[in-house]
Enzyme design. Structure first.
Site, mmCIF file in Angstrom:
data_model
loop_
_atom_site.group_PDB
_atom_site.id
_atom_site.type_symbol
_atom_site.label_atom_id
_atom_site.label_comp_id
_atom_site.label_asym_id
_atom_site.label_seq_id
_atom_site.Cartn_x
_atom_site.Cartn_y
_atom_site.Cartn_z
ATOM 1 N N GLN A 1 -7.230 -15.847 5.803
ATOM 2 C CA GLN A 1 -8.205 -15.712 4.706
ATOM 3 C C GLN A 1 -7.554 -15.272 3.403
ATOM 4 O O GLN A 1 -8.132 -15.405 2.330
ATOM 5 C CB GLN A 1 -9.267 -14.668 5.073
ATOM 6 C CG GLN A 1 -10.155 -15.091 6.198
ATOM 7 C CD GLN A 1 -10.910 -13.921 6.801
ATOM 8 O OE1 GLN A 1 -12.005 -13.609 6.396
ATOM 9 N NE2 GLN A 1 -10.308 -13.258 7.773
ATOM 10 N N LYS B 1 -34.465 -25.983 22.914
ATOM 11 C CA LYS B 1 -34.996 -27.106 22.111
ATOM 12 C C LYS B 1 -33.953 -28.204 21.906
ATOM 13 O O LYS B 1 -34.202 -29.199 21.243
ATOM 14 C CB LYS B 1 -35.457 -26.594 20.748
ATOM 15 C CG LYS B 1 -36.741 -25.778 20.817
ATOM 16 C CD LYS B 1 -37.205 -25.428 19.417
ATOM 17 C CE LYS B 1 -37.358 -23.921 19.272
ATOM 18 N NZ LYS B 1 -37.305 -23.422 17.935
ATOM 19 N N SER C 1 -6.318 0.235 -5.806
ATOM 20 C CA SER C 1 -5.330 0.039 -6.881
ATOM 21 C C SER C 1 -5.880 0.522 -8.223
ATOM 22 O O SER C 1 -5.129 1.041 -9.057
ATOM 23 C CB SER C 1 -4.954 -1.440 -6.990
ATOM 24 O OG SER C 1 -4.453 -1.894 -5.751
ATOM 25 N N ASP D 1 -12.079 -9.040 -1.089
ATOM 26 C CA ASP D 1 -13.272 -8.378 -0.550
ATOM 27 C C ASP D 1 -14.523 -8.470 -1.446
ATOM 28 O O ASP D 1 -15.639 -8.264 -0.968
ATOM 29 C CB ASP D 1 -12.967 -6.895 -0.283
ATOM 30 C CG ASP D 1 -11.879 -6.708 0.765
ATOM 31 O OD1 ASP D 1 -11.648 -7.654 1.547
ATOM 32 O OD2 ASP D 1 -11.260 -5.632 0.807
ATOM 33 N N ARG E 1 0.905 -1.151 0.000
ATOM 34 C CA ARG E 1 0.000 0.000 0.000
ATOM 35 C C ARG E 1 0.944 1.200 0.000
ATOM 36 O O ARG E 1 1.865 1.256 0.813
ATOM 37 C CB ARG E 1 -0.896 -0.011 1.229
ATOM 38 C CG ARG E 1 -1.746 -1.297 1.321
ATOM 39 C CD ARG E 1 -2.813 -1.201 2.379
ATOM 40 N NE ARG E 1 -3.309 -2.514 2.758
ATOM 41 C CZ ARG E 1 -4.271 -3.182 2.115
ATOM 42 N NH1 ARG E 1 -4.836 -2.667 1.051
ATOM 43 N NH2 ARG E 1 -4.658 -4.363 2.540
HETATM 44 N N1 ATP Z 1 -6.917 7.801 -5.109
HETATM 45 C C1 ATP Z 1 -5.807 7.128 -5.406
HETATM 46 N N2 ATP Z 1 -4.915 7.634 -6.284
HETATM 47 C C2 ATP Z 1 -3.801 6.967 -6.598
HETATM 48 N N3 ATP Z 1 -3.456 5.779 -6.082
HETATM 49 C C3 ATP Z 1 -4.289 5.227 -5.204
HETATM 50 C C4 ATP Z 1 -5.513 5.860 -4.815
HETATM 51 N N4 ATP Z 1 -6.140 5.077 -3.921
HETATM 52 C C5 ATP Z 1 -5.337 4.008 -3.736
HETATM 53 N N5 ATP Z 1 -4.235 4.078 -4.512
HETATM 54 C C6 ATP Z 1 -3.099 3.161 -4.546
HETATM 55 O O1 ATP Z 1 -3.539 1.809 -4.489
HETATM 56 C C7 ATP Z 1 -2.956 1.181 -3.344
HETATM 57 C C8 ATP Z 1 -3.824 0.060 -2.865
HETATM 58 O O2 ATP Z 1 -5.077 0.574 -2.459
HETATM 59 P P1 ATP Z 1 -5.874 -0.109 -1.236
HETATM 60 O O3 ATP Z 1 -4.977 -0.130 -0.055
HETATM 61 O O4 ATP Z 1 -7.159 0.617 -1.134
HETATM 62 O O5 ATP Z 1 -6.050 -1.618 -1.670
HETATM 63 P P2 ATP Z 1 -6.971 -2.258 -2.799
HETATM 64 O O6 ATP Z 1 -6.304 -2.137 -4.118
HETATM 65 O O7 ATP Z 1 -8.345 -1.714 -2.691
HETATM 66 O O8 ATP Z 1 -6.896 -3.797 -2.406
HETATM 67 P P3 ATP Z 1 -7.514 -4.478 -1.096
HETATM 68 O O9 ATP Z 1 -8.715 -3.693 -0.683
HETATM 69 O O10 ATP Z 1 -7.829 -5.858 -1.536
HETATM 70 O O11 ATP Z 1 -6.438 -4.474 -0.079
HETATM 71 C C9 ATP Z 1 -2.760 2.332 -2.366
HETATM 72 O O12 ATP Z 1 -1.854 2.051 -1.355
HETATM 73 C C10 ATP Z 1 -2.237 3.397 -3.306
HETATM 74 O O13 ATP Z 1 -0.886 3.191 -3.634
HETATM 75 O O1 F6P Z 2 -3.209 -6.190 4.989
HETATM 76 P P1 F6P Z 2 -3.769 -5.070 5.781
HETATM 77 O O2 F6P Z 2 -3.151 -3.779 5.383
HETATM 78 O O3 F6P Z 2 -3.781 -5.331 7.232
HETATM 79 O O4 F6P Z 2 -5.285 -4.903 5.355
HETATM 80 C C1 F6P Z 2 -6.343 -5.683 5.784
HETATM 81 C C2 F6P Z 2 -7.483 -5.435 4.841
HETATM 82 O O5 F6P Z 2 -7.140 -5.967 3.579
HETATM 83 C C3 F6P Z 2 -8.131 -6.859 3.152
HETATM 84 O O6 F6P Z 2 -7.711 -8.159 3.529
HETATM 85 C C4 F6P Z 2 -8.261 -6.813 1.668
HETATM 86 O O7 F6P Z 2 -8.716 -5.556 1.313
HETATM 87 C C5 F6P Z 2 -9.382 -6.437 3.902
HETATM 88 O O8 F6P Z 2 -10.355 -7.448 3.930
HETATM 89 C C6 F6P Z 2 -8.788 -6.057 5.235
HETATM 90 O O9 F6P Z 2 -9.602 -5.126 5.889
HETATM 91 MG MG MG Z 3 -9.994 -2.325 -1.483
#
Ligand code: ATP
Ligand code: F6P
Ligand code: MG
Length: 323
Positions: free
Chosen positions: A252, A212, A106, A128, A73
């Site tokens: 998970q 029950k 992402s 998710d 992230r």
């Molecule tokens: N608005 C945005 N603009 C540019 N990059 C973004 C933005 N939002 C998220 N990202 C990039 O995408 C990365 C991953 O986003 P996020 O942590 O929301 O996970 P995800 O892709 O939704 O996957 P998951 O929810 O399964 O963990 C962020 O750390 C960032 O680098």
């Molecule tokens: O790996 P991290 O940053 O602890 O994030 C956990 C989050 O990532 C996920 O596993 C996938 O988006 C969510 O279900 C959970 O809330």
């Molecule tokens: Mg997500």
């Protein structure tokens, strides 16, 4: 010169990301493209962690959980400065198109790259199942299967002690993991963010069933709806139930991907390469009514998640008649 595709995985890892990487590398190879693997998502892109990835590098990874490209992230990529750094790296490595495997966050990043002039295709990789434009995301099926397996192990010990097992599952703000696993694993109750819940009603139902003679009680709670520990504490304090909270956590997200996830990831990887071959970007690939589809990123991300009320209603029929 041969065209070059970049590929990265981003956000939470999911089983099936490797199957997607493998498919992209093989499809690109067949199309005469070379592939550059970007390590650790957008963070690695900014840092220039880019290396050639060949067919031999993806041999045998279809069955592996996690992602060989690692993931991250990356807050910096949300800033214009970070995005410009990433763009310079893309140019320096002569990458003409990018495949991003990740979730909703992402895809925001994929949208940014596309708008900066780099044709980018998103493949939905998140446990998710929280992307509205696709029926399923890669990793969701494996996560649900994993939860179902754990539920039966937990049920054995809960039953033996006549306890209530309150199992907290992932899903971010989406209740799909709890909903699907709840049905498949025969949970007595599910608590999900999409539906208001009444904890006293759940306690009364459990107590009624116990009177029950039915002592088995598994409650699945999606993390987006609250904490399993809080529910178990309440059950102990207010209903004198011997309730135990279990947070399933990262198990998970790990493990070998299900066949469904591998199949979907493979087909989606192929489609992503076909689009880039034509120079098409700013799209996300998905699956709808069992068919692989692609859609404009902006449109896909603006869609509101539709809750599977039909499934929830089926669950309620079973839950209310369980005794
Ligand atoms: N608005 C945005 N603009 C540019 N990059 C973004 C933005 N939002 C998220 N990202 C990039 O995408 C990365 C991953 O986003 P996020 O942590 O929301 O996970 P995800 O892709 O939704 O996957 P998951 O929810 O399964 O963990 C962020 O750390 C960032 O680098
Ligand atoms: O790996 P991290 O940053 O602890 O994030 C956990 C989050 O990532 C996920 O596993 C996938 O988006 C969510 O279900 C959970 O809330
Ligand atoms: Mg997500």
């Amino acid at each position: 010169m041969k065209k070059r595709i970049g590929i990265l995985t981003s956000g939470g890892d999911t089983p099936g990301m490797n199957a997607g990487i493998r498919s992209v590398v093989m499809a690109a190879d067949a199309a005469g493209f070379s592939v550059m693997g970007i390590t650790k998502g957008y963070a690695g892109l900014i840092e220039g962690r880019v290396d050639r990835i060949k067919t031999e590098d993806v041999a045998g990874i279809v069955e592996k959980g996690g992602t060989i490209l690692k993931t991250a992230r990356c807050e910096e990529f949300k800033t214009q400065e970070g995005q410009q750094k990433a763009l310079q790296v893309i140019k320096a490595f002569d990458i003409s198109g990018v495949v991003v495997i990740g979730g909703d966050g992402s895809f925001q990043g994929a949208k940014v790259l596309s708008h900066l002039g780099v044709p980018t295709i998103g493949i939905p990789g998140t446990i998710d199942n929280d992307l509205a434009y696709t029926d399923f995301t890669i990793g969701f099926d494996t996560a649900v299967n994993g939860v179902v397996g754990e539920m039966s192990r937990i049920r054995d010990t809960m039953n033996s002690h006549e306890r209530v097992g309150v199992i907290e599952v992932m899903g971010n703000k989406c209740g799909d993991i709890a909903l699907y696993a709840g049905i498949a694993g025969g949970a007595e109750h599910i608590i999900i963010p999409e539906v208001e819940f009444d904890i006293d009603y759940i306690c009364d139902k459990i107590i009624g069933n116990r009177i029950k003679g039915n002592m088995t009680s598994i409650v699945l709670i999606a993390e987006g709806a609250g904490k399993g520990e809080a529910v178990a504490n309440y059950m102990r304090a207010k209903a004198k139930l011997d309730a135990k909270a279990i947070v399933l956590g990262y198990i998970q997200r790990g493990g070998t991907p299900s066949a469904a996830d591998r199949l979907r990831a493979t087909s989606m990887g192929m489609r992503a390469v076909q689009l880039l071959e034509k120079g098409i970007g700013n799209r996300v690939v998905g699956i709808r009514d069992n068919k692989i589809i692609d859609e404009d990123i902006d449109e896909a991300l603006s869609k509101e998640l539709i809750f599977r009320k039909d499934l929830y209603d089926e669950f309620k029929i079973m839950s209310e008649n369980m005794q």
